[in-house]
Design a protein around this motif. Structure first.
Motif, short mmCIF file in Angstrom:
data_model
loop_
_atom_site.label_atom_id
_atom_site.label_comp_id
_atom_site.label_asym_id
_atom_site.label_seq_id
_atom_site.Cartn_x
_atom_site.Cartn_y
_atom_site.Cartn_z
N THR A 1 0.96 -1.11 -0.09
CA THR A 1 -0.09 0.03 -0.06
C THR A 1 0.82 1.31 0.11
OG1 THR A 1 -1.67 -1.28 1.30
CG2 THR A 1 -1.95 1.12 1.15
N LEU A 2 0.78 2.08 -0.87
CA LEU A 2 1.27 3.33 -1.04
C LEU A 2 0.56 4.60 -0.34
CD1 LEU A 2 2.20 3.18 -4.75
CD2 LEU A 2 3.66 2.25 -2.95
N ASP A 3 1.20 5.17 0.28
CA ASP A 3 0.73 6.26 1.13
C ASP A 3 1.18 7.67 0.60
OD1 ASP A 3 -0.45 8.33 2.59
OD2 ASP A 3 0.26 7.40 4.58
N PRO A 4 0.71 8.37 -0.39
CA PRO A 4 1.56 9.64 -0.88
C PRO A 4 1.52 10.77 -0.10
CG PRO A 4 -0.52 8.91 -2.33
CD PRO A 4 -0.29 8.16 -1.09
N THR A 5 0.58 10.79 1.08
CA THR A 5 0.65 11.73 1.89
C THR A 5 1.95 11.90 2.71
OG1 THR A 5 -0.50 10.66 3.52
CG2 THR A 5 -1.99 11.71 2.31
N VAL A 6 2.80 10.92 2.82
CA VAL A 6 4.10 10.98 3.52
C VAL A 6 5.03 11.31 2.55
CG1 VAL A 6 3.20 9.76 5.67
CG2 VAL A 6 4.13 8.64 3.65
N TRP A 7 4.87 11.33 1.45
CA TRP A 7 6.04 11.56 0.29
C TRP A 7 6.73 12.92 0.48
CZ3 TRP A 7 3.47 8.55 -4.38
CH2 TRP A 7 3.56 7.07 -4.12
N ILE A 8 6.05 13.77 0.77
CA ILE A 8 6.52 15.16 0.65
C ILE A 8 7.73 15.34 1.63
CG2 ILE A 8 5.36 16.35 2.92
CD1 ILE A 8 5.41 17.81 -0.51
N PHE A 9 8.17 14.61 2.44
CA PHE A 9 9.35 14.38 3.28
C PHE A 9 10.15 13.32 2.73
CE2 PHE A 9 6.43 16.66 6.12
CZ PHE A 9 7.15 18.02 5.99
N ASP A 10 9.83 12.57 1.71
CA ASP A 10 10.79 11.46 1.29
C ASP A 10 11.91 11.77 0.26
OD1 ASP A 10 11.81 9.11 -0.28
OD2 ASP A 10 9.98 8.16 0.52
N GLU A 11 13.17 11.56 0.69
CA GLU A 11 14.08 11.87 -0.13
C GLU A 11 14.35 11.80 -1.65
OE1 GLU A 11 17.66 8.55 0.62
OE2 GLU A 11 17.16 9.89 2.38
#
Length: 165
Positions: A14-24
């Motif tokens: 499951t991908l959660d795009p809401t947490v990607w904003i801080f993903d390197e």
């Protein structure tokens, strides 16, 4: 706001795009489809922050718990000004697509088939997940853009699931 990868895979994830904003791993939308000829000095601030975080967490003394340093106000404001895409390669790799898989189908909320693409197109593609630093709510949570950027101005929208066929 989650997007599962299901079907002909070893692991449904499951991908959660809401947490990607801080993903390197995220990439600025404007830079995703240009040749990367930048020097180390040209790396954006967020990339430098991610490198600093990884150094501190993974190279620190194992007996001392890692301390996450917060973003400065300026760094946070910079993140909220930009639109970002996430390369799909790592996620598809983690799902371990079976050798017999030939295609991937994007499904809408009511499981209606939107588009079917080749596995290579999925692996090399991007999910647009933030516009002006904010999650995509209308027609979201993600938009698919081919790796070559040919549909950058008209991405595939309303993606709620990825089914590997």
């Amino acid at each position: 706001m989650i997007v599962p990868i299901i079907g002909n895979v070893s692991y449904s994830i499951t991908l959660d795009p809401t947490v990607w904003i801080f993903d390197e791993r995220k990439v600025l939308l404007d830079e995703a489809f240009t040749k990367n000829t930048k020097s180390k000095e040209d790396i954006p601030n967020t990339k430098k922050l991610a490198e600093r975080y990884n150094r501190e967490v993974f190279q620190s003394n194992a007996k001392v718990p890692p301390v996450n340093k917060g973003l400065t106000k300026k760094e946070g404001e910079e993140i909220l000004k930009n639109s970002y895409v996430m390369p799909l390669y790592d996620f598809v790799k983690n799902a371990e697509i079976n050798d017999s898989a030939k295609s991937a189908t994007f499904l809408s909320e009511d499981n209606q088939e939107l588009v079917t693409i080749d596995i290579d197109q999925l692996v090399n593609g991007y999910f647009l997940f933030a516009i002006d630093g904010k999650p995509i709510k209308k027609d979201g949570p993600v938009y698919f853009i081919y790796g070559n950027g040919m549909n950058k101005n008209d991405p595939i929208k309303n993606i709620k699931k990825i089914k590997i066929n």
